[in-house]
Scaffold this motif. Structure first.
Motif, short mmCIF file in Angstrom:
data_model
loop_
_atom_site.label_atom_id
_atom_site.label_comp_id
_atom_site.label_asym_id
_atom_site.label_seq_id
_atom_site.Cartn_x
_atom_site.Cartn_y
_atom_site.Cartn_z
N GLU A 1 0.83 -1.21 0.00
CA GLU A 1 0.00 0.00 0.00
C GLU A 1 0.86 1.26 0.00
O GLU A 1 0.50 2.27 -0.63
CB GLU A 1 -0.94 0.00 1.21
N ALA A 2 1.99 1.20 0.68
CA ALA A 2 2.90 2.35 0.68
C ALA A 2 3.41 2.62 -0.73
O ALA A 2 3.45 3.77 -1.18
CB ALA A 2 4.07 2.08 1.63
N ASP A 3 3.77 1.56 -1.45
CA ASP A 3 4.23 1.72 -2.84
C ASP A 3 3.12 2.29 -3.72
O ASP A 3 3.37 3.16 -4.55
CB ASP A 3 4.70 0.38 -3.41
N ASN A 4 1.90 1.77 -3.52
CA ASN A 4 0.76 2.29 -4.28
C ASN A 4 0.58 3.78 -4.05
O ASN A 4 0.33 4.55 -4.99
CB ASN A 4 -0.53 1.56 -3.88
N THR A 5 0.70 4.20 -2.80
CA THR A 5 0.52 5.60 -2.44
C THR A 5 1.60 6.47 -3.08
O THR A 5 1.31 7.54 -3.62
CB THR A 5 0.54 5.78 -0.91
N ARG A 6 2.84 6.00 -3.03
CA ARG A 6 3.94 6.75 -3.64
C ARG A 6 3.72 6.91 -5.14
O ARG A 6 3.92 8.00 -5.70
CB ARG A 6 5.27 6.04 -3.39
N ILE A 7 3.35 5.81 -5.81
CA ILE A 7 3.14 5.85 -7.26
C ILE A 7 2.00 6.80 -7.61
O ILE A 7 2.10 7.61 -8.52
CB ILE A 7 2.84 4.43 -7.79
N PHE A 8 0.90 6.70 -6.85
CA PHE A 8 -0.26 7.57 -7.10
C PHE A 8 0.13 9.03 -6.91
O PHE A 8 -0.21 9.88 -7.74
CB PHE A 8 -1.39 7.20 -6.15
N ARG A 9 0.85 9.30 -5.84
CA ARG A 9 1.24 10.69 -5.56
C ARG A 9 2.15 11.24 -6.67
O ARG A 9 2.01 12.39 -7.10
CB ARG A 9 1.95 10.75 -4.20
N GLU A 10 3.06 10.41 -7.16
CA GLU A 10 4.01 10.85 -8.17
C GLU A 10 3.34 11.06 -9.53
O GLU A 10 3.63 12.04 -10.22
CB GLU A 10 5.13 9.82 -8.32
N CYS B 1 -0.27 10.83 -10.33
CA CYS B 1 -1.66 11.26 -10.45
C CYS B 1 -1.96 12.60 -9.79
O CYS B 1 -3.04 13.16 -10.00
CB CYS B 1 -2.60 10.20 -9.87
N ILE B 2 -1.04 13.12 -9.00
CA ILE B 2 -1.25 14.41 -8.35
C ILE B 2 -0.44 15.46 -9.09
O ILE B 2 0.80 15.45 -9.07
CB ILE B 2 -0.85 14.38 -6.86
N GLU B 3 -1.14 16.38 -9.75
CA GLU B 3 -0.47 17.41 -10.54
C GLU B 3 -0.35 18.74 -9.78
O GLU B 3 0.64 19.44 -9.92
CB GLU B 3 -1.24 17.64 -11.84
N ASP B 4 -1.37 19.07 -9.00
CA ASP B 4 -1.38 20.34 -8.28
C ASP B 4 -2.03 20.10 -6.92
O ASP B 4 -3.25 19.88 -6.83
CB ASP B 4 -2.17 21.39 -9.07
N GLU B 5 -1.22 20.11 -5.86
CA GLU B 5 -1.73 19.78 -4.53
C GLU B 5 -2.68 20.82 -3.97
O GLU B 5 -3.36 20.57 -2.97
CB GLU B 5 -0.56 19.59 -3.56
N THR B 6 -2.77 21.97 -4.60
CA THR B 6 -3.74 22.97 -4.15
C THR B 6 -5.14 22.65 -4.68
O THR B 6 -6.11 23.27 -4.27
CB THR B 6 -3.33 24.38 -4.60
N VAL B 7 -5.23 21.68 -5.62
CA VAL B 7 -6.51 21.31 -6.21
C VAL B 7 -6.96 19.95 -5.71
O VAL B 7 -8.09 19.77 -5.25
CB VAL B 7 -6.41 21.30 -7.75
#
Length: 222
Positions: A6-15, A17-23
């Protein structure tokens, strides 16, 4: 249970799928405090999207929140090919007006080829291009028997006409639409593989979240 998955999944998703953390955002894994049996991440100081009255009381715009979630989910599916496998309202927190995806125990993957096929299928449905829709459907699934392409095209044209007249979620049930599409393909001896059915289940769940937030959101326009 191995929380490193799950930690790996979270890292991959964050890298990816997240383009702008303010959104839209998600937690960050604390590597030095994460092991097979312990999962440690940054704290999301917020509340579940199910608390719609609190969202209103806090002065946040439900439509903008819904758009942010939908845009990010479409980015996951149509750009990256990696998507949250269980995106119910409890797995999306609202922190200072920003939606945060949490709980990455289940992740879907359709890969680069799958992304291209989903783009082709989606755009052909929206544009009501029956020939392109037929080609995308054939490429998306596995042919299990004889195909009558003329009849397939006729049925896909009827399907497209039926659903593309709707413009918002209170006029259309995405789950019903996608289930009908899968049934249509099955009737024509086209079997869709598990990663796509998982994506459809995931999308149906996102639809429920969006309906709760703002049913009039123009999903096809977005």
């Amino acid at each position: 249970m191995d929380f490193r998955v799950e930690a790996d999944n979270t890292r991959i998703f964050r890298e990816l799928c997240i383009e702008d953390e303010t959104v839209v955002s998600c937690p960050q894994i604390i590597d030095e405090l994460t092991t097979e049996r312990i999962l440690t991440m940054t704290f999301v100081d917020g509340y579940s999207l199910s608390h719609t009255e609190r969202i209103d009381r806090d002065g946040y715009d439900r439509l903008e929140i819904g758009k942010a979630i939908l845009n990010n989910y479409l980015h996951q599916v149509l750009d990256v090919g990696i998507f949250h496998g269980d995106p119910h309202q409890g797995n999306i927190m609202l922190c200072k007006g920003v939606p945060y995806w949490i709980d990455f125990g289940m992740m879907g993957r359709i890969g680069e080829t799958g992304v291209s096929l989903m783009q082709d299928l989606l755009f052909s449905i929206i544009q009501q291009d029956v020939e392109a829709m037929t080609n995308a459907a054939l490429a998306l699934g596995t042919v299990t028997g004889k195909i009558n392409k003329s009849r397939l095209m006729e049925d896909l044209e009827s399907f497209s006409t039926k659903y593309m007249s709707a413009k918002n979620l209170n006029e259309i049930d995405i789950g019903t639409m996608l289930t009908e599409l899968l049934d249509l393909l099955a009737d024509h001896n086209i079997a869709v593989s598990g990663e796509y059915t998982m994506m459809i289940r995931s999308l149906v769940t996102v639809e429920g979240v969006l309906e709760m937030l703002f049913a009039e959101i123009d999903i096809f326009g977005i």
